[in-house]
Design an enzyme around this catalytic site. Structure first.
Site, short mmCIF file in Angstrom:
data_model
loop_
_atom_site.label_atom_id
_atom_site.label_comp_id
_atom_site.label_asym_id
_atom_site.label_seq_id
_atom_site.Cartn_x
_atom_site.Cartn_y
_atom_site.Cartn_z
N GLU A 150 43.47 21.08 1.44
CA GLU A 150 43.31 19.87 2.26
C GLU A 150 41.99 19.17 1.98
OE1 GLU A 150 45.79 18.70 4.73
OE2 GLU A 150 44.54 17.12 3.90
N GLY A 203 38.39 14.33 2.01
CA GLY A 203 37.59 15.09 2.97
C GLY A 203 38.29 15.39 4.27
N ILE A 258 40.29 13.68 6.17
CA ILE A 258 41.60 13.10 6.50
C ILE A 258 42.69 14.11 6.17
CG2 ILE A 258 43.22 11.23 6.04
CD1 ILE A 258 40.89 9.48 5.21
N GLY A 288 22.80 10.88 0.58
CA GLY A 288 23.62 12.04 0.24
C GLY A 288 25.08 11.70 0.00
N GLU A 332 25.93 11.43 -5.94
CA GLU A 332 25.19 12.44 -6.71
C GLU A 332 24.08 11.77 -7.52
OE1 GLU A 332 26.10 15.69 -6.61
OE2 GLU A 332 27.74 15.20 -5.25
N ASP A 387 36.48 10.60 -9.81
CA ASP A 387 36.69 11.43 -8.62
C ASP A 387 37.93 10.98 -7.82
OD1 ASP A 387 35.44 13.15 -6.19
OD2 ASP A 387 36.00 11.18 -5.47
N LYS A 432 41.92 12.88 -6.99
CA LYS A 432 42.55 12.95 -5.66
C LYS A 432 43.91 12.27 -5.68
CE LYS A 432 37.95 12.77 -3.54
NZ LYS A 432 36.94 11.83 -3.01
#
Lengths: 409, 409
Positions: free
Chosen positions: B120, B125, B127, B178, B181, B192, B196
């Site tokens: 998950e 994240g 959701i 934060g 990166e 990224d 997903k």
């Protein structure tokens, strides 16, 4: 997980029942064996042989695993639920009123008979809110749940605010489009979303709060003054529901609310519903989807039936672990309150006044006051009360008779 | 459901790992027995005795029920996954890259070892998208899944569009906060969110689409021209991901996209992510929440661990039932394409031209063209391509050197 199809006995064959039938026809894991309806004389889209008028034909049928209850009458629905559980059947229901008015009894009956009662379709139609609260948000402290839990009123308010309809026109359109009942009282007076909020509160906080305990006002008193104020300040207007936990105190409401046009709730239009969940780990999350309709709601019913294949039932984790939660109405809220009486010293009810105006035909006060005082005011016949969300920016207050904005305080 | 606490072996102790530790400390149903980390020399917030540098201390421990893998290195993560399953342990992982690049292998290993792999936390994240696709949306045909799957780029674009930062300022702020990166390439180039999307496509459509098959462009080429166009037309700008099913054809993309300011995606700001799911029964639904962060992501990991208490694993219903789905890039999209070369006949790539402008320092064409042509254009060094969502209204096109808007066609 069993691969044997589940045998369903269906009560009610209205909008959602017919949607479920259409979906079930295409699936091999579900078989609707019999449909119990009330009226012998309504035309039906299926042959007579599918129907029965005797609940016992379903309830006493040993082959039926699951009773799906989709009727309007809350009293009759409770009786069906009781009898079905007693006969060892699981129950899937969309009857928010029956559930909310009998929360304790429904919890007790599930335990007593060791059977599941699932009701995803009862809250916000197609939004998977109950299961998500159970399976995902149960693992954190929820501090608030709020949103738009009624599609009819959201449709009406969208037409009025965004599309320049009058309230009467918008209500008529909602009825024509099937988003509002011929008697729209349950929706426009906020009673329908109040049932749903009561169920959401049980799963979010573990608290049993009966619907009649929750302060409510609908949208029928919204007038052109509120619409103008919204437009002047870049706000939208929603019938909001909310429940907020502060320490061990919970307050809740169903009230019209101004929200910023650029915010997430303003983007939820027409028949769509929205649920905000604020949790200790996740912060604020949002779920948006259709709050009603034949197939959207039937999908929620179907997901409950499918979960019974792997013996799913609600864990009610929050309820089991609930600390001594206390219900309160003693909180301060920001609100717009319009009085049709021009001469009273109405601002005395407020603890902080942001501004307002008065003339011979009425008064408006914008400010902060206790929630219970707001509810006492709005219960008066000719008073309109609207919450103001914290993130609203108010630059323009209503003008008085001379067109000049007047600070009350 | 078992009441015995699950014994966890944790790999990695970064942001999410430390969040999980904080949460697990407060719970009696989970015990993190050992944490495997790489570096012996990093300062750690826990005593030395909690840590090991030898994966086998966890993998060969018979008391450990679940391996939670939260490291960066995709290759090492795959090795941990394989070894853990082989040793009969369930795996919970947030490693989107490892999963997406090895979809078939991960599916095969789960079956071979009859153990669960849950992830998950790998997609958006906090959701709960994977479980909701599995448990709820599996019961209808999904026709589209789209949204904002990367918090860093959404934070940057929000700062640039809504808060008047330059791209460089916004990137720096994202790094300081934060949300990005030190090397932001995976985020700003769209890699990224592409991992997903690949995972979401598997659960939404049942199709295995490797990340490298999905057309991608990031936000690093966005310039002041795109920002100006957005402002002039009441649009916002997002790094959008999408996968759309038309018949048995699926196309997918990760691309910058103009969206209406009053729409749902524009209201998703800063580090928040959003997922739109369009289904045959529900129509369009939306889920919004934090896409990253220590505790939000740890909650997703925790919900997976908790599900293992009742032996949950993904059913991959859509994958099992997938018809012969075909991947395509042969679809027409609406786009803004800016060329830094002022003299080329760039509009010839378009099938329909809405408008544009040209001067000595560049050209802009707004129109429709095939997705594969768009991707070929944007791969050129000095071309910026931005999709335009269907519900955008374009009233103002860029002006040419004389300040007069010029229709290309």
């Amino acid at each position: 997980m069993s691969n044997k199809p589940l045998t369903i006995g269906l009560f009610g064959f209205g909008c959602v029942g017919q949607g479920l039938w259409k979906i079930a026809e295409q699936r091999s894991d579900i078989q609707i064996k019999k449909i119990c309806v009330k009226s012998r004389h309504k035309p039906r889209p299926l042959p007579e042989s599918y129907f029965t008028y005797n609940p016992d034909d379903i309830l006493s049928d040993p082959e039926t695993d699951v009773v799906v209850e989709l009727i309007d009458d809350a009293g009759a629905a409770l009786q069906i639920l009781k009898n079905a559980l007693q006969k060892g059947k699981h129950v899937v229901t969309a009857n928010k009123r029956m559930l909310a008015e009998n929360l304790i009894e429904v919890l007790r009956l599930q335990r007593q008979h060791n059977r599941a009662v699932l009701y995803e379709a009862a809250v916000c139609g197609s939004i998977p809110i109950i299961r998500t609260l159970e399976e995902y948000y149960a693992h954190q402290e929820i501090t608030a749940i709020d949103g738009i839990f009624n599609g009819s009123t959201n449709y009406i308010l969208t037409r009025v605010l965004d599309e320049n309809r009058t309230y009467a026109e918008a209500l008529h359109e909602a009825q024509k489009a099937g988003f509002a009942e011929a008697d729209p009282t349950l929706d426009v007076e906020g009673l329908d979303p109040r049932y749903k909020l009561s169920l959401a509160i049980l799963h979010a906080f573990g608290m049993v709060l009966l619907p009649e305990q929750i302060p409510v006002a609908g949208i029928s008193k919204i007038g052109k003054e509120e619409v103008r104020f919204a437009r002047q300040n870049g706000l939208s207007l929603k019938l909001s529901v909310g429940a907020v936990k502060e320490g061990n105190r919970i307050f809740a409401y169903v009230l019209p609310q101004f929200v910023p046009v650029a915010g997430a709730l303003a983007a939820v239009r027409h028949e769509f519903n929205a649920v905000h969940i604020t949790g200790s780990y996740t912060g604020k999350q949002l779920l948006v989807g259709k709050g009603a309709g034949s197939l959207p709601t039937a999908l929620a019913v179907l997901s409950d039936i499918a979960a019974l294949h792997h013996n799913y039932r609600y864990a009610y984790t929050k309820y089991a672990n609930a600390a001594s939660l206390e219900f309160t109405t003693d909180v301060s809220v920001k609100a717009w309150v319009r009085f049709s009486d021009g001469s009273g010293n109405h601002w005395q009810a407020f603890t902080k006044i942001i501004g307002g105006a008065a003339n011979a035909s009425g008064q408006v006060v914008v400010g902060e006051l206790p929630l219970d005082k707001l509810m006492a005011l709005q219960e008066q016949n000719r008073v309109t009360a609207v919450l103001i969300a914290d993130d609203c920016t108010i630059s323009t207050l209503p003008a008085d008779a001379t067109g000049v904005m007047q600070q009350v305080a």
